[in-house]
Design a protein around this motif. Structure first.
Motif, PDB file in Angstrom:
ATOM      1  N   LEU A 183       0.820  -1.199   0.000  1.00  5.53           N
ATOM      2  CA  LEU A 183       0.000   0.000   0.000  1.00  5.53           C
ATOM      3  C   LEU A 183       0.861   1.260   0.000  1.00  5.53           C
ATOM      4  CD1 LEU A 183      -2.753  -1.019   2.583  1.00  5.53           C
ATOM      5  CD2 LEU A 183      -2.924  -1.012   0.097  1.00  5.53           C
ATOM      6  N   MET A 184       2.116   1.137   0.386  1.00  3.80           N
ATOM      7  CA  MET A 184       2.973   2.300   0.523  1.00  3.80           C
ATOM      8  C   MET A 184       3.666   2.651  -0.791  1.00  3.80           C
ATOM      9  SD  MET A 184       4.592   1.211   4.186  1.00  3.80           S
ATOM     10  CE  MET A 184       5.422   2.758   4.489  1.00  3.80           C
ATOM     11  N   MET A 185       3.481   1.848  -1.815  1.00  2.51           N
ATOM     12  CA  MET A 185       4.117   2.095  -3.093  1.00  2.51           C
ATOM     13  C   MET A 185       3.064   2.408  -4.145  1.00  2.51           C
ATOM     14  SD  MET A 185       6.951  -0.978  -2.971  1.00  2.51           S
ATOM     15  CE  MET A 185       7.829  -0.402  -4.423  1.00  2.51           C
ATOM     16  N   THR A 186       3.396   3.311  -5.054  1.00  4.61           N
ATOM     17  CA  THR A 186       2.431   3.738  -6.069  1.00  4.61           C
ATOM     18  C   THR A 186       2.715   3.162  -7.446  1.00  4.61           C
ATOM     19  OG1 THR A 186       3.755   5.721  -6.515  1.00  4.61           O
ATOM     20  CG2 THR A 186       2.011   5.897  -4.839  1.00  4.61           C
ATOM     21  N   ASN A 187       3.821   2.435  -7.577  1.00  2.45           N
ATOM     22  CA  ASN A 187       4.200   1.915  -8.895  1.00  2.45           C
ATOM     23  C   ASN A 187       4.159   0.394  -8.969  1.00  2.45           C
ATOM     24  OD1 ASN A 187       6.367   1.602  -7.151  1.00  2.45           O
ATOM     25  ND2 ASN A 187       7.897   1.890  -8.766  1.00  2.45           N
ATOM     26  N   ILE A 188       3.247  -0.226  -8.201  1.00  2.00           N
ATOM     27  CA  ILE A 188       3.169  -1.683  -8.168  1.00  2.00           C
ATOM     28  C   ILE A 188       2.852  -2.267  -9.542  1.00  2.00           C
ATOM     29  CG2 ILE A 188       1.977  -3.674  -7.174  1.00  2.00           C
ATOM     30  CD1 ILE A 188       3.799  -2.256  -5.252  1.00  2.00           C
ATOM     31  N   GLU A 192       3.585  -1.114 -12.487  1.00  2.00           N
ATOM     32  CA  GLU A 192       4.792  -1.049 -13.309  1.00  2.00           C
ATOM     33  C   GLU A 192       5.799  -2.112 -12.885  1.00  2.00           C
ATOM     34  OE1 GLU A 192       8.437   2.076 -14.323  1.00  2.00           O
ATOM     35  OE2 GLU A 192       6.688   2.737 -13.178  1.00  2.00           O
TER      36      GLU A 192
END
Length: 240
Positions: free
Chosen positions: A2-7, A9
């Motif tokens: 949840l803490m990453m926005t580029n999953i 990719e």
């Protein structure tokens, strides 16, 4: 997760590069599990509770890592000794024990509690091959059994680190119930400060409670060989 926005990719890169095994944590891999499974990737989530372990197994996880609160970094609330056997009894997939394991005794204990394997982090911070700054390694060596603490419980994102100037300030602000934005401003880039720059006063020195057991820096191979020899000796004595 949840803490990453580029999953999305990263998922494409993982599949393109033929990655065989993916571990996940700090969130649920529900949205990406079908994609990884279709690509033949083994998925092993880190879980802090029986409920989440069951959920991950139902989603198709190939195994789960039962990580107790003794671990460094993001943690749950239940200790490894209590968590591991409960998860082992609750799911039909292999369970990997983690949190508070740094030698052969810990490995043998994990297997006695139902683990099929172990995940070890903090011990390998103090190895020749580990790319963290030398100051970080020395902080691990100097740490005693009471030198780590957990921040972020009130905000719902608990993290275990070695106590330092930044951690003490975080705890002070946390006690004052300051806003989450102010706390995040304090910790922004703090892991990089410790790992890359060697600032162990203002950086986040993530390490587990077992740091107090670590007294030297060795090659990874030597650490593994010593741990496995000790684990086999202990298991033999206990007839595990």
């Amino acid at each position: 997760m949840l803490m990453m926005t580029n999953i999305a990719e990263l998922t494409e890169v993982i599949i393109e590069e033929g990655v065989k095994i993916v571990t996940t944590g700090a969130g649920t891999p529900k949205s990406y599990m079908p994609i990884w499974k279709e690509a033949g990737i083994i998925v092993i989530p880190v879980v802090p509770s029986v409920m989440i372990a069951k959920r991950m197994a139902k989603l198709g996880a190939d195994a789960v890592i039962a990580e107790g609160t003794e671990a460094g970094g993001h943690v749950g609330e239940t200790t490894t000794m209590a968590l591991l056997p409960q998860i082992a009894d609750a799911v039909d997939v292999p369970v990997i024990g983690a949190g508070g394991i740094a030698d052969g005794r810990g490995i043998a204990a994990a297997f006695a509690l139902g683990a099929s394997g172990v995940q070890i982090g903090t011990r390998f911070l103090a190895t020749e091959e580990c790319p963290v700054h030398e100051n970080f390694k020395q902080a691990v060596l100097k740490a005693g059994d009471r030198d780590t603490t957990v921040t972020g419980r009130k905000a719902g994102s608990p993290v275990r680190s070695i106590k330092n100037k930044m951690i003490k300030e975080y705890l002070r602000l946390e006690d004052l119930d300051v806003g989450r934005d102010e706390l995040e401003t304090l910790t922004l880039g703090s892991l990089r400060k410790a790992v890359q720059e060697g600032d162990t006063d203002n950086g986040s020195v993530m390490a587990g409670q077992i740091a107090g057991l670590i007294t030297d820096i060795k090659p990874c191979r030597e650490v593994i060989e010593e741990m496995m020899q000790e684990a086999e000796q202990v298991a033999s004595q206990l007839k595990i």
